[in-house]
Design an enzyme around this catalytic site. Structure first.
Site, mmCIF file in Angstrom:
data_model
loop_
_atom_site.group_PDB
_atom_site.id
_atom_site.type_symbol
_atom_site.label_atom_id
_atom_site.label_comp_id
_atom_site.label_asym_id
_atom_site.label_seq_id
_atom_site.Cartn_x
_atom_site.Cartn_y
_atom_site.Cartn_z
ATOM 1 N N ASN A 7 -13.588 30.534 19.562
ATOM 2 C CA ASN A 7 -13.846 29.095 19.631
ATOM 3 C C ASN A 7 -13.743 28.560 18.202
ATOM 4 O O ASN A 7 -14.673 28.683 17.419
ATOM 5 C CB ASN A 7 -15.244 28.866 20.212
ATOM 6 C CG ASN A 7 -15.572 27.399 20.362
ATOM 7 O OD1 ASN A 7 -14.797 26.533 19.964
ATOM 8 N ND2 ASN A 7 -16.728 27.116 20.926
ATOM 9 N N ARG A 89 -10.773 28.933 23.353
ATOM 10 C CA ARG A 89 -11.251 27.662 23.888
ATOM 11 C C ARG A 89 -10.360 26.566 23.303
ATOM 12 O O ARG A 89 -10.213 26.458 22.086
ATOM 13 C CB ARG A 89 -12.699 27.446 23.466
ATOM 14 C CG ARG A 89 -13.202 26.131 23.941
ATOM 15 C CD ARG A 89 -14.592 25.871 23.447
ATOM 16 N NE ARG A 89 -15.049 24.611 23.997
ATOM 17 C CZ ARG A 89 -16.011 23.882 23.445
ATOM 18 N NH1 ARG A 89 -16.602 24.292 22.356
ATOM 19 N NH2 ARG A 89 -16.359 22.756 23.995
ATOM 20 N N HIS A 179 -16.707 19.973 28.777
ATOM 21 C CA HIS A 179 -17.656 21.022 29.194
ATOM 22 C C HIS A 179 -17.242 21.644 30.539
ATOM 23 O O HIS A 179 -18.096 22.136 31.281
ATOM 24 C CB HIS A 179 -19.097 20.476 29.368
ATOM 25 C CG HIS A 179 -19.751 19.997 28.113
ATOM 26 N ND1 HIS A 179 -20.527 18.865 28.079
ATOM 27 C CD2 HIS A 179 -19.762 20.512 26.860
ATOM 28 C CE1 HIS A 179 -20.993 18.688 26.855
ATOM 29 N NE2 HIS A 179 -20.536 19.660 26.087
ATOM 30 N N ARG A 240 -24.430 11.079 19.460
ATOM 31 C CA ARG A 240 -23.402 10.223 20.083
ATOM 32 C C ARG A 240 -24.055 9.189 20.995
ATOM 33 O O ARG A 240 -24.998 9.520 21.722
ATOM 34 C CB ARG A 240 -22.427 11.073 20.902
ATOM 35 C CG ARG A 240 -21.553 11.952 20.043
ATOM 36 C CD ARG A 240 -20.692 12.867 20.891
ATOM 37 N NE ARG A 240 -20.913 14.255 20.533
ATOM 38 C CZ ARG A 240 -20.502 15.299 21.242
ATOM 39 N NH1 ARG A 240 -19.824 15.124 22.360
ATOM 40 N NH2 ARG A 240 -20.768 16.527 20.843
ATOM 41 N N ILE A 331 -30.762 22.019 25.996
ATOM 42 C CA ILE A 331 -31.881 21.203 26.471
ATOM 43 C C ILE A 331 -32.168 21.514 27.946
ATOM 44 O O ILE A 331 -33.325 21.730 28.340
ATOM 45 C CB ILE A 331 -31.550 19.696 26.313
ATOM 46 C CG1 ILE A 331 -31.268 19.373 24.841
ATOM 47 C CG2 ILE A 331 -32.662 18.820 26.862
ATOM 48 C CD1 ILE A 331 -30.502 18.073 24.628
ATOM 49 N N GLU A 384 -20.103 29.940 28.668
ATOM 50 C CA GLU A 384 -18.711 29.484 28.586
ATOM 51 C C GLU A 384 -17.784 30.596 28.097
ATOM 52 O O GLU A 384 -16.624 30.667 28.515
ATOM 53 C CB GLU A 384 -18.632 28.273 27.651
ATOM 54 C CG GLU A 384 -19.301 27.058 28.270
ATOM 55 C CD GLU A 384 -19.711 25.987 27.272
ATOM 56 O OE1 GLU A 384 -18.972 25.011 27.136
ATOM 57 O OE2 GLU A 384 -20.774 26.131 26.637
#
Ligand code: AMP
Length: 399
Positions: A7, A89, A179, A240, A331, A384
């Site tokens: 990644n 990725r 995602h 963001r 989270i 992932e």
């Protein structure tokens, strides 16, 4: 079979070497500050080490990673030829790929042509591919796994914006979603856990991390998702903004004297719960500050959880129901307060959580469904890298 998962970011590169017999990462780590002063590699293999070394570019970073993997002290393989394939990725597939692909020269060129859609990430991802090609034994297969691909099943009415259709046709302005590997992984894990085929389930997956997105997965396919043309859209995130009235951009430009790219940078880097709270982008800090009575930290948490809740309701409506609600990522997996606030008030649509189970952290899947709930509520750790490794294995074995 051993697969190296890469990644690559603009100044960082994360990796895992996964043994596909066990699907366990036998080594993992990352290079930081590539191209900058003070670059270092953190490697966790037979031993955990930090190696400080100049890394002027990604090629030198990959060389260091490979040296660490074959090192007699902390390495886990005896030669590079033990790496059967590399899975990369890659953030954006545009409308060109709806699944993972073998990275031929032609595919890499197509990916390069989509740089405009992800100017910050795509070039870094492709630099990682080029670096691996330069350093690994010739012929080592490389596979690209896209963040956007899982969402390629969205129907037209979910991905088209209310702007002139020509802008979609000419410039490919549409919802793409991100995602994807995570939403796919946790929705498949949820189906497995429930002993059902994915085709039988309507699932809302909440990937809540530093970047957050929520998806509607109907019958195993993504039918809508909150991130949008770029990863700036959807729920407010660490830094963001998430969704805004588009007219705010002009207003902010006037008030701050920004040009448009400065404004977009402001919305990417200075906004979200960090800008809202003035405390931090990290939810652990927000939780602490809110407990000590910091109003803006509490407000940031409230805005975040309220927006997530609205998406859950919207996606249940979009799918005509919901069988399962999944929380994942930093989270979603760890912050029981955030989960409890998102879940609060959803009883009207059959979502009842067990707040005692919600407060406990378990290894693996935590089923926090409450008594009498029509909807299963699950906390599922995402992986992932494993999605990338599995796709890479499948494609390489078929080729
Ligand atoms: P990710 O992008 O998935 O790695 O998530 C990173 C974010 O997860 C951090 O910025 C934190 O906001 C949040 N996070 C990680 N661990 C915890 C925790 N134990 N409690 C609350 N939030 C956490």
């Amino acid at each position: 079979m051993k697969i190296l998962v890469i990644n690559a970011g603009s100044s960082s590169l994360k990796y895992q070497l996964i043994d596909m017999e066990t699907e366990v990462a036998i080594a993992k780590g990352g290079c930081e500050r590539i191209g900058l002063e003070g670059s270092f590699l953190k490697h966790n293999g037979k031993k955990q080490v930090t190696i400080e070394s100049p890394m002027p570019n990604h090629e030198s970073a990959i060389k260091l990673v490979l040296d660490a993997l074959v090192d007699s002290e902390h390495g886990v393989i005896s030669s590079m030829s033990e790496i059967d394939a590399v899975g990369h990725r890659i953030v954006h597939s545009g409308e060109d790929f709806d699944r993972s692909v073998l990275l031929t020269d032609e595919v890499i060129e197509t990916c390069r042509n989509n740089t405009e859609l992800a100017p910050l990430h795509q070039p870094a991802n492709l630099t990682g591919v080029a670096a691996c090609k330069a350093v690994l034994p010739e012929g080592t297969p490389m596979v690209g796994v896209f963040d956007t691909a899982f969402h390629s099943t969205m129907p037209e009415h979910a991905y088209i914006y209310g702007i002139p259709y020509e802008d979609y046709k000419n410039y490919k302005i549409r919802r793409y979603g991100f995602h994807g590997s995570s939403h796919r992984f946790v929705s498949e894990e949820a189906a497995k856990y429930l002993g059902k085929d994915p085709s039988e389930l309507k699932i809302v997956t909440c990937h809540l991390g530093n970047g957050s997105s929520i998806s509607a997965v109907d019958g195993g396919k993504s039918v809508d998702t909150s991130m949008s043309f770029t990863p700036l859209g959807g729920v407010p995130m660490g830094t963001r903004s998430g969704d805004l009235d588009p007219a705010i951009v002009e207003f902010l430009c006037k008030k701050h004297g920004f040009d448009v790219s400065e404004c977009v940078n402001y919305l990417n880097k200075k906004s979200g719960v960090s800008g809202l709270s003035g405390v931090s982008s990290d939810f652990r800090d927000l939780g602490e500050a809110a407990e000590q009575g910091n109003h803006r930290a509490q407000l940031a948490l409230d805005v975040f959880t309220y927006t997530c809740k609205k998406y859950v309701g919207a996606y249940a409506a979009a799918m005509g129901g919901i069988d399962c609600l999944v929380f994942t990522a930093g989270i979603g997996e760890n912050d029981n307060y955030v989960r409890s606030q998102v879940l609060k008030g959803l009883e009207f649509m059959g979502v009842v959580a067990d707040l005692e189970k919600n407060a406990v952290r378990v290894k693996g899947i935590n089923d926090i469904t409450g008594a009498g709930s029509r909807v299963k509520v699950l906390v599922i750790p995402t992986n992932e890298e494993l999605v990338i490794a599995r796709d890479t294995k499948e494609i390489v074995c078929k080729a």
